[in-house]
Design a protein around this motif. Sequence first.
Motif, short mmCIF file in Angstrom:
data_model
loop_
_atom_site.label_atom_id
_atom_site.label_comp_id
_atom_site.label_asym_id
_atom_site.label_seq_id
_atom_site.Cartn_x
_atom_site.Cartn_y
_atom_site.Cartn_z
N GLN A 281 8.94 -1.00 4.08
CA GLN A 281 9.44 -0.81 2.73
C GLN A 281 9.20 0.63 2.27
O GLN A 281 8.10 1.16 2.44
CB GLN A 281 8.75 -1.77 1.77
N GLU A 282 10.22 1.24 1.71
CA GLU A 282 10.10 2.62 1.25
C GLU A 282 9.04 2.74 0.17
O GLU A 282 8.98 1.93 -0.75
CB GLU A 282 11.44 3.10 0.70
N TYR B 295 5.83 2.29 0.48
CA TYR B 295 4.59 1.54 0.76
C TYR B 295 3.59 2.50 1.37
O TYR B 295 3.91 3.25 2.29
CB TYR B 295 4.91 0.39 1.73
N PHE B 296 2.36 2.51 0.85
CA PHE B 296 1.39 3.52 1.26
C PHE B 296 0.00 2.93 1.25
O PHE B 296 -0.32 2.10 0.39
CB PHE B 296 1.46 4.71 0.28
N SER B 297 -0.84 3.37 2.16
CA SER B 297 -2.24 2.97 2.13
C SER B 297 -3.09 4.13 2.62
O SER B 297 -2.63 4.99 3.38
CB SER B 297 -2.48 1.74 3.01
N TRP C 204 -3.35 8.81 -4.11
CA TRP C 204 -1.89 8.62 -4.12
C TRP C 204 -1.29 9.36 -5.30
O TRP C 204 -1.92 9.49 -6.34
CB TRP C 204 -1.59 7.12 -4.24
N ILE D 98 6.82 -5.42 5.65
CA ILE D 98 6.09 -4.81 4.53
C ILE D 98 5.92 -3.32 4.78
O ILE D 98 6.16 -2.49 3.91
CB ILE D 98 4.72 -5.49 4.33
N LEU D 99 5.51 -2.96 5.99
CA LEU D 99 5.28 -1.56 6.31
C LEU D 99 6.56 -0.73 6.27
O LEU D 99 6.51 0.47 6.06
CB LEU D 99 4.61 -1.43 7.68
#
Length: 111
Positions: free
Chosen positions: A8-9, A11-13, A34, A5-6
Motif C-alpha cells: 500500500q502506498e 505504508y511506513f514503519s 515520520w 499491506i506492505l
Amino acid sequence: MNAEILAQEGYFSISVDDAPVRQLFPGIRVRPLWRGPNGAKAAVLEMDPGSSFPRDDVHSPGPEEVYVVAGVFNDGARDYPAGTFLHAPADSWHVPASEVGCTLFLFYPEG
C-alpha cells in the motif's frame, strides 16, 4: 507479514532504535520517525532526569499531541505519568521538564 499491506502506498514503519537521534537541549533528544506529505510528523522525545526546555515550547502553526510512554512528564504546571495523553491546541505553549526522566511519543497533525 501480509504483502498486500506492505504494497500500500505510504505504508511506513521504523524502529525507534533505528531513528536518527538529535540533541535539542542538554539531556533532551528527539528521534524523528515520520513526516507526511502535508507536513504532519511523528517523533519520540527522550528527556533525562532533571532536564527541562530552556524556553517556552510554542505549538504553531498547529497542535501537538503527546503520549507519555515511560516516566513522568511535566508541562510546567503539573506531572503526567506514563499512559497519559495530552492535546495542546495550536498557539498554546508549555515548558517541558521531567524530574525522573521520560519518553514521549509526539504527533503533529499539521505542518
